[in-house]
Design an enzyme around this catalytic site. Structure first.
Site, PDB file in Angstrom:
ATOM      1  CD  GLU A  47       2.923  -8.458  -5.238  1.00 35.84           C
ATOM      2  OE1 GLU A  47       3.706  -9.175  -4.585  1.00 35.84           O
ATOM      3  OE2 GLU A  47       2.645  -7.287  -4.893  1.00 35.84           O
ATOM      4  CG  HIS A 101       5.941  -5.809  -4.230  1.00 40.83           C
ATOM      5  ND1 HIS A 101       4.647  -5.612  -3.822  1.00 40.83           N
ATOM      6  CD2 HIS A 101       6.651  -4.757  -3.763  1.00 40.83           C
ATOM      7  CE1 HIS A 101       4.568  -4.484  -3.146  1.00 40.83           C
ATOM      8  NE2 HIS A 101       5.774  -3.942  -3.097  1.00 40.83           N
ATOM      9  CG  ASP A 122     -14.216  -8.919 -21.930  1.00 40.33           C
ATOM     10  OD1 ASP A 122     -13.387  -9.839 -21.963  1.00 40.33           O
ATOM     11  OD2 ASP A 122     -13.934  -7.756 -21.615  1.00 40.33           O
ATOM     12  CE  LYS A 134      -9.739  -8.774 -22.433  1.00 37.14           C
ATOM     13  NZ  LYS A 134     -10.865  -7.875 -22.660  1.00 37.14           N
ATOM     14  N   GLY A 146       0.840  -1.198   0.000  1.00 40.55           N
ATOM     15  CA  GLY A 146       0.000   0.000   0.000  1.00 40.55           C
ATOM     16  C   GLY A 146       0.868   1.237   0.000  1.00 40.55           C
ATOM     17  CB  CYS A 177       5.338  -4.326   0.501  1.00 44.26           C
ATOM     18  SG  CYS A 177       6.198  -2.761   0.341  1.00 44.26           S
ATOM     19  CE1 TYR A 178       0.898   0.989   5.461  1.00 48.44           C
ATOM     20  CE2 TYR A 178      -0.707  -0.797   5.575  1.00 48.44           C
ATOM     21  CZ  TYR A 178      -0.268   0.448   5.985  1.00 48.44           C
ATOM     22  OH  TYR A 178      -0.992   1.151   6.909  1.00 48.44           O
TER      23      TYR A 178
END
Ligand code: XMP
Length: 517
Positions: free
Chosen positions: A175, A173, A231, A373, A58, A85-86
């Site tokens: 991710e 991070h 979509d 997606k 964050g 992290c945060y």
């Protein structure tokens, strides 16, 4: 929100840029994940009953007076927690650790060293693994009961673990792809520590969603606006599988479609899938309404309004329609806290066909609202849609209208359609289409002097754009081999009568948006 029977990992969002990425990385392990704001109550968490919780990063500093933090009792629930992290810093300050703000923030690559062999989170990670850092604050005293299991050069407490309480934290991070083995950390946490079932996959989604659609719709009628994009196509195929001919699709030719688009959509949906499809040819209606308009916002509003008129007319023709199906995706509906870390939750909502629901009294059917997606593409493949639909680059609702900078006329749209088709053709021939998030051409209301076949020309300029992106929120320009751009430029000037100069747009997002208008 649908109640899933799947094991769930909650991503508690502290306003992070990367919360969606965390959720995706979890789903890549075939485990269902859901993003919730940090203000979520203990009762709500208990009602969901997650197998694990990840605190996101964050933008705030935990040292600030009004720093966002979760209900402290979350640590006593006995649910495994991973702070990123945060998230690590908030775990630290709420568990008697200490966090300080050094003079300089750390941003960029680092390497994990001194990996403790007893680490549960880093199991299988090689020494010196590359990780991505982006933080101002640092943990300077590990929280009580935690051991440090890895460091980096500038961050001695890069990973901390409390095996007894099953609480973990990483300063970097895992991710993002720049953390090359980051996926192992997510996998170790989700599968080994949380012991979540790997039961989230497209096949199980189709089965449960078909049942859900049947029970919601009953014997009522559903209308679906089809654009030819992935979509809305997946929505139509999925709903048709559930309720058959109770579904009617409407395809509106607004005159701002890509070359061959209408034929492709009709061929696939009417002829191959045998889905009832109404084709509303409203080109002239749109062009008349757009005459003389150059302001981008006014263009969008005008296109949206005419679209509603046409759609309303079609809906009346079909009669007794109860539901409107839309291709809304998870990123469009995620409840995300404001970047300032304030308590107010802002819900990002997005309607593919601008404002239809409010004006038309339909109930909404949005079967993709839990998906990303890439999951939608997987679903499309599973439902048997052809690759030319499934892997198509995104295309905006207002179509070529927002790429025809200046006044929209039939002649300029025809020119742009040709330019676009050549550009995409050259990208495909070079085998690069799948590497690009979105490629597009814009026609600019600027004329330049050229020379062709010994003759002076004075024609419009077009700008080509191709970007890479994870989710269209940020984007980088695509580095083409020069010969691809050269071929595209040469063909465009030779084959398209209205253009004699080609530019390539190297603006990232931000500051530029992907579309020009
Ligand atoms: P921007 O230009 O804002 O676009 O960077 C981000 C992504 O959204 C697409 N886009 C739209 N999609 N209706 C849509 O369904 C719209 O009005 C619209 N405007 C932009 C754009 O093509 C890109 O993928």
């Amino acid at each position: 929100m649908i109640q899933h029977t799947h094991d769930t990992i909650l991503v508690v969002d502290f306003g992070a840029q990367y919360s969606q990425l965390i959720a995706r990385r979890i789903r890549e392990q075939h485990v269902y994940s859901r993003i919730v704001p940090y203000t979520i109550s203990l009762d709500e968490i208990k009602a969901i009953g997650p197998k694990g919780i990840i605190f996101s990063g964050g933008p705030a500093s935990v040292t600030a007076k009004d720093a966002p933090h979760p209900d402290k009792r979350i640590f006593a629930l006995g649910i495994p927690i991973l702070g990123i992290c945060y998230g690590l810093q908030i775990i630290s300050v709420l568990n008697k650790g200490a966090v300080m703000r050094p003079d300089r923030r750390e941003y960029g690559f680092a390497h994990l060293t001194h990996i403790d062999p007893s680490s549960e989170l880093l199991k299988g990670m090689p020494d010196a693994s590359q990780v991505w850092m982006s933080h101002g604050d640092s943990v300077v005293h590990a929280p009580e009961g935690f051991i440090c299991t890895a460091s980096t050069e500038n961050c001695p407490l890069a990973v901390v673990e409390n095996h007894e309480k099953n609480i973990y934290g990483v300063q970097f991070h895992p991710e993002v792809v720049h953390s090359t083995e980051g996926y192992m950390i997510i996998s170790n946490f989700v599968l080994d520590i949380c012991k979540a079932n790997t039961d989230w996959n497209v096949g199980s989604f189709i089965e449960s969603e078909i049942e859900r659609i049947k029970s919601i719709v009953g014997n009522k009628k559903v209308l679906c606006g089809l654009s030819g994009g992935v979509d809305s196509s997946v929505v139509a195929a999925l709903i048709h599988k559930a309720i058959g001919n109770q579904l009617t699709c409407v395809f509106v030719n607004n005159g701002m479609l890509r070359k061959g688009e209408a034929d492709l959509v009709i061929k696939i949906f009417r002829d191959t899938f045998k889905i009832p499809l109404r084709f509303a040819d409203a080109e002239q209606h749109f062009l008349d309404a757009l005459k003389g308009i150059t302001d981008p916002e006014l263009k969008r509003k005008t296109i949206g309004k005419v679209f509603i008129d046409v759609f309303e007319h079609e809906a009346n023709e079909v009669k007794d329609v109860t539901f409107l199906a839309q291709g809304t995706l998870y990123p469009d509906v995620i409840e995300s806290i404001s970047p300032s870390g304030g308590p107010s939750a802002t819900i990002k909502s997005h309607h593919n066909v601008g404002g239809l629901p409010e004006t038309m009294n339909f109930k909404l059917l949005e079967p993709l609202r839990e998906l990303f997606k890439d999951e939608v593409r997987e679903l499309g493949k599973e439902l048997g849609l052809p690759d030319e639909i499934v892997y198509r680059h995104p295309f905006p609702g207002p179509g070529l209208g927002v790429r025809c900078v200046g006044e929209i006329t039939k002649e300029r749209l025809d020119t742009l359609r040709e330019v676009d088709a050549i550009f995409i053709d050259e990208i495909k021939k070079a085998g690069l289409y799948g590497e690009i998030w979105q490629a597009l051409a814009c026609l600019l209301p600027v004329k330049s002097v050229g020379v062709q076949g010994d003759e002076r020309t004075y024609r419009e300029v077009c700008s080509l754009r191709a970007v890479t992106s994870e989710d269209a929120m940020t984007a980088d320009w695509f580095r083409f081999p020069p010969e691809v751009l050269q071929r595209a430029a040469s063909r465009i000037c030779n084959e398209v009568a209205g253009v004699n100069r080609v530019l390539y747009d190297i603006t990232s997002k931000p500051p530029g948006t992907i579309e020009w208008e």
